[in-house]
Design a protein around this motif. Structure first.
Motif, PDB file in Angstrom:
ATOM      1  N   TYR A  13      64.400 -31.923  -1.557  1.00  0.00           N
ATOM      2  CA  TYR A  13      63.977 -33.174  -0.928  1.00  0.00           C
ATOM      3  C   TYR A  13      64.633 -34.324  -1.675  1.00  0.00           C
ATOM      4  O   TYR A  13      64.949 -34.215  -2.866  1.00  0.00           O
ATOM      5  N   GLY A  14      64.872 -35.409  -0.931  1.00  0.00           N
ATOM      6  CA  GLY A  14      65.542 -36.542  -1.550  1.00  0.00           C
ATOM      7  C   GLY A  14      66.218 -37.406  -0.518  1.00  0.00           C
ATOM      8  O   GLY A  14      65.810 -37.425   0.640  1.00  0.00           O
ATOM      9  N   ASN A  15      67.264 -38.109  -0.961  1.00  0.00           N
ATOM     10  CA  ASN A  15      67.922 -39.023  -0.017  1.00  0.00           C
ATOM     11  C   ASN A  15      69.414 -39.141  -0.276  1.00  0.00           C
ATOM     12  O   ASN A  15      69.907 -38.840  -1.360  1.00  0.00           O
ATOM     13  N   TRP A  17      70.038 -45.329   4.730  1.00  0.00           N
ATOM     14  CA  TRP A  17      69.659 -44.154   3.948  1.00  0.00           C
ATOM     15  C   TRP A  17      68.913 -43.145   4.823  1.00  0.00           C
ATOM     16  O   TRP A  17      68.363 -43.489   5.872  1.00  0.00           O
ATOM     17  N   VAL A  59      66.104 -40.038   4.172  1.00  0.00           N
ATOM     18  CA  VAL A  59      65.243 -39.224   3.301  1.00  0.00           C
ATOM     19  C   VAL A  59      64.899 -37.955   4.068  1.00  0.00           C
ATOM     20  O   VAL A  59      64.692 -38.003   5.283  1.00  0.00           O
ATOM     21  N   PHE A  93      56.558 -39.122   6.172  1.00  0.00           N
ATOM     22  CA  PHE A  93      57.234 -39.926   5.151  1.00  0.00           C
ATOM     23  C   PHE A  93      56.552 -41.293   5.122  1.00  0.00           C
ATOM     24  O   PHE A  93      56.582 -42.013   6.120  1.00  0.00           O
ATOM     25  N   GLU A 140      63.416 -35.506   8.623  1.00  0.00           N
ATOM     26  CA  GLU A 140      64.121 -36.599   7.969  1.00  0.00           C
ATOM     27  C   GLU A 140      63.841 -37.911   8.668  1.00  0.00           C
ATOM     28  O   GLU A 140      63.427 -37.932   9.842  1.00  0.00           O
ATOM     29  N   GLU A 183      64.993 -50.251  -3.327  1.00  0.00           N
ATOM     30  CA  GLU A 183      64.526 -48.908  -3.662  1.00  0.00           C
ATOM     31  C   GLU A 183      63.003 -48.933  -3.791  1.00  0.00           C
ATOM     32  O   GLU A 183      62.409 -49.948  -4.166  1.00  0.00           O
ATOM     33  N   HIS A 204      59.268 -39.138  -3.872  1.00  0.00           N
ATOM     34  CA  HIS A 204      60.696 -39.313  -4.131  1.00  0.00           C
ATOM     35  C   HIS A 204      61.009 -40.783  -4.291  1.00  0.00           C
ATOM     36  O   HIS A 204      60.626 -41.603  -3.446  1.00  0.00           O
ATOM     37  N   LEU A 217      63.378 -43.464  -3.699  1.00  0.00           N
ATOM     38  CA  LEU A 217      64.567 -43.727  -2.885  1.00  0.00           C
ATOM     39  C   LEU A 217      65.635 -44.364  -3.764  1.00  0.00           C
ATOM     40  O   LEU A 217      65.393 -45.385  -4.400  1.00  0.00           O
ATOM     41  N   TRP A 248      68.684 -35.743  -4.994  1.00  0.00           N
ATOM     42  CA  TRP A 248      67.942 -34.606  -4.435  1.00  0.00           C
ATOM     43  C   TRP A 248      67.254 -33.829  -5.539  1.00  0.00           C
ATOM     44  O   TRP A 248      67.775 -33.719  -6.649  1.00  0.00           O
TER      45      TRP A 248
END
Ligand code: SLL
Length: 172
Positions: A15-17, A39, A41, A70, A89, A97, A119, A121, A151
């Motif tokens: 998971y992440g961006n 972006w 995610v 999210f 996503e 951020e 997470h 960003l 990630w």
């Protein structure tokens, strides 16, 4: 409905961006909002990562995940974004951020509570001199550095799963 006692089964995820700098034309589309980046995610399977590139494998989490929510910063309209099928996503534009809460809800037969991941960003690339407190690089420099990736790998562990759910997991 019986639990299989003493058994744990896990599914690997990432998971992440990713983030890219907006072009001047894109920035002009919404000048008042001062957006600088686009972006995405996501929560993705890490099980088939060898078939794919850095952002993970096929979107094959839908057989045991029912919904991913999210929770974005409150500066966004409708900050709680529900995604009910893969790819799990959200793509947005923005200028800052912030921490995203990622809530994963499983299919009913799992009879598992949702899990929550966090997470941060990431929009700005690390620079050679890069202290965290430093100002982000100017847009021209950021463009040259290319997309930012942030990630994390994790494993969703099911302990004493129900037999039916175990069958569903192992059938994939
Ligand atoms: C910061 N604490 O100050 C953070 C907040 C919020 C980011 C960042 C878009 C908002 C919109 C957006 O990028 N919000 O378009 O309304 O850095």
């Amino acid at each position: 409905r019986v639990r299989v006692r003493g058994l744990s089964i896990y599914r690997p995820i990432i998971y992440g961006n990713t983030a890219v700098v907006l072009t001047p034309e894109e920035r002009e589309a919404h000048p008042s909002r001062e957006h600088t980046h686009r972006w995405t995610v996501a929560v993705r399977s890490a099980a088939s990562a060898e078939d794919s590139d850095i952002v993970g494998g096929a979107d094959d989490l839908g057989y045991f995940i029912r919904r991913v929510t999210f929770k974005l910063h409150e500066t966004y309209p409708n900050p709680s974004r529900n995604v009910d099928k893969p790819p799990f996503e959200v793509t947005e534009t923005g200028w800052g951020e912030f921490e995203i809460q990622i809530r994963i809800t499983f299919i009913p037969e799992a009879a598992e509570k949702p899990i929550i991941l966090y997470h941060h960003l990431k929009l700005h690339p690390w620079t050679a001199s890069g202290a965290d407190t430093e100002a982000p690089p100017p847009a021209e420099v950021a463009v040259q550095l290319g997309p930012v990736h942030s990630w994390q790998y994790d494993e969703i562990v099911f302990t004493d799963p129900f037999q039916q759910f175990l069958n569903t997991l192992t059938a994939h």
